[in-house]
Design a protein around this motif. Structure first.
Motif, mmCIF file in Angstrom:
data_model
loop_
_atom_site.group_PDB
_atom_site.id
_atom_site.type_symbol
_atom_site.label_atom_id
_atom_site.label_comp_id
_atom_site.label_asym_id
_atom_site.label_seq_id
_atom_site.Cartn_x
_atom_site.Cartn_y
_atom_site.Cartn_z
ATOM 1 N N THR A 28 0.830 -1.191 -0.110
ATOM 2 C CA THR A 28 -0.187 0.057 0.013
ATOM 3 C C THR A 28 0.850 1.393 -0.025
ATOM 4 O O THR A 28 0.615 2.344 -0.804
ATOM 5 N N PHE A 29 2.003 1.249 0.759
ATOM 6 C CA PHE A 29 2.904 2.256 0.888
ATOM 7 C C PHE A 29 3.415 2.563 -0.439
ATOM 8 O O PHE A 29 3.417 3.878 -0.972
ATOM 9 N N ALA A 30 4.027 1.588 -1.381
ATOM 10 C CA ALA A 30 4.523 1.822 -2.729
ATOM 11 C C ALA A 30 3.453 2.031 -3.499
ATOM 12 O O ALA A 30 3.702 3.114 -4.529
ATOM 13 N N LEU A 31 2.234 1.508 -3.664
ATOM 14 C CA LEU A 31 1.268 1.877 -4.364
ATOM 15 C C LEU A 31 0.784 3.665 -4.239
ATOM 16 O O LEU A 31 0.658 4.006 -5.148
ATOM 17 N N LYS A 32 0.577 3.897 -2.978
ATOM 18 C CA LYS A 32 0.362 5.405 -2.645
ATOM 19 C C LYS A 32 1.292 6.346 -3.258
ATOM 20 O O LYS A 32 1.104 7.370 -3.858
ATOM 21 N N LYS A 33 2.688 5.806 -3.191
ATOM 22 C CA LYS A 33 4.021 6.692 -3.565
ATOM 23 C C LYS A 33 3.713 6.845 -4.977
ATOM 24 O O LYS A 33 4.030 8.056 -5.674
ATOM 25 N N ILE A 34 3.506 5.840 -5.663
ATOM 26 C CA ILE A 34 3.735 6.022 -7.209
ATOM 27 C C ILE A 34 2.453 6.467 -7.953
ATOM 28 O O ILE A 34 2.617 6.935 -9.061
ATOM 29 N N THR A 35 1.470 6.514 -7.184
ATOM 30 C CA THR A 35 0.004 7.304 -7.726
ATOM 31 C C THR A 35 0.007 8.644 -7.285
ATOM 32 O O THR A 35 -0.856 9.375 -7.348
ATOM 33 N N PHE A 36 1.077 9.171 -6.383
ATOM 34 C CA PHE A 36 1.111 10.445 -5.944
ATOM 35 C C PHE A 36 -0.149 10.827 -5.230
ATOM 36 O O PHE A 36 -0.613 11.870 -5.132
ATOM 37 N N SER A 37 -0.593 9.628 -4.427
ATOM 38 C CA SER A 37 -1.759 9.945 -3.601
ATOM 39 C C SER A 37 -1.397 11.000 -2.383
ATOM 40 O O SER A 37 -0.267 10.914 -1.678
#
Length: 329
Positions: free
Chosen positions: A259-268
């Motif tokens: 989740t941490f990685a996903l939020k980072k790469i999607t600029f959330s």
């Protein structure tokens, strides 16, 4: 010259739980360069300790077997190794052992000077022993990851602390209230009054529907969540966060890392932040001074003798301790 023997608790391999703990007599260790030998007056048990035994952190911990568990302790300096500058025999201190090598559940333990702090007479050994992993984790989560200024000068913030009656949670509530914060906390029904007494503005029974949904009774959105339990998915946190809210996960799972990685790469704007503890002596000093001044207290769940360390181990594994579990030689 042969070293005298000391009583210690160790295990010889992964698994086994309480039954895997063995009482042994082993030589008192000798301090090397930059190290301190401490006569243990109190040690505390953390979930980290039995998770290592279960093999959840292999192959990182432990480095070798047999292994003496326990990380946090308070006691008296007995001997110092070459290069130690700030401590001498007779000093009262709190410290953390190197978790790769272990050694906390013993009559004597070796620690590094850089992670050792002086303990004033106003702070008991049990209070000091509780401050290690739990207190430093809470401080790092609140002051660094959440960015709360503990002198109260920062902008107002809404904070959620889960498992607020546990080892990290109890400190997190107290530290957060030193800042300009509104604290919502979750815990079991039996600990609601305790958590309120620590300063929480709102306390929710985690077994209720609102508790399970992490909803603030006053409808607030959280600028930061200090997440001290496992098993709550991001989908529960997300609707409760402010636009730039973050979840600081002190026990991140593989799912949390993803989740941490996903939020980072999607600029959330809403982020999950896995926390890895980096202990520092200056943070230890800060916490000890707060205890000395009466601004921070260690809630002690129970005390156990080293000869009954299995009872402390079982209580920690059970997961319902209120505050810190202390072992005294």
């Amino acid at each position: 010259m042969a070293r005298k023997l000391m009583h210690a608790v160790q295990y010889n391999g992964y698994g086994g739980g309480v039954a895997g703990l063995k009482h042994v007599e082993v030589p008192v260790p000798a301090p090397k360069k930059g190290e301190i030998l401490i006569k243990t007056e109190a040690a505390s048990i953390n979930p980290f300790d039995w998770k290592v035994q279960k093999g959840q952190l292999r192959p990182i911990f432990p480095r070798r077997f047999p292994y003496i568990p326990g990380t946090d302790l308070a006691g008296e300096v007995i001997e110092v190794g070459p290069g130690v500058q700030h401590f001498k025999p007779g000093d009262k201190v709190v410290s953390m052992v190197n978790p790769f090598n272990g050694g906390g559940l013993a009559e004597f333990a070796i620690t590094k000077e850089w992670v050792t702090a002086a303990r004033p007479l106003e702070v008991s050994a049990a209070e000091g022993a509780g401050l290690g992993v739990a207190g430093l984790t809470a401080h790092q989560a609140i002051a660094q990851s959440a960015g709360i200024k503990l002198d109260g000068t920062g902008p107002p913030a809404n904070i959620l602390i889960t498992a607020a009656s546990g080892g990290v949670g109890q400190y997190a509530v107290q530290l957060a209230k030193l800042g300009n914060t509104h604290v919502t906390a979750t815990c079991g029904a039996r600990n609601i009054d305790l958590v309120k007494s620590l300063g929480a503005n709102e306390v929710i029974d985690y077994k209720t529907p609102d508790g399970a949904a992490l909803k603030s009774p006053s409808g607030r959105k959280y600028d930061a969540v200090i997440h001290c339990v496992t098993g709550i998915p991001w989908s529960v946190f997300e609707p409760n966060l402010s636009d730039n809210g973050k979840v600081i996960d002190i026990t991140p799972s593989l799912g949390a890392i993803m989740t941490f990685a996903l939020k980072k790469i999607t600029f959330s704007k809403k982020q999950l932040v896995p926390l890895t503890l980096f202990p520092k002596r200056e943070n230890y000093d800060y916490l000890i001074n707060l205890v000395k001044e009466g601004k921070l207290k260690t809630i002690i769940d129970s005390k156990h003798s080293l000869s009954k360390a299995e009872d402390a181990w079982a209580k920690s594994i059970d997961g319902h301790a209120t505050g810190k579990i202390i072992v005294e030689p």
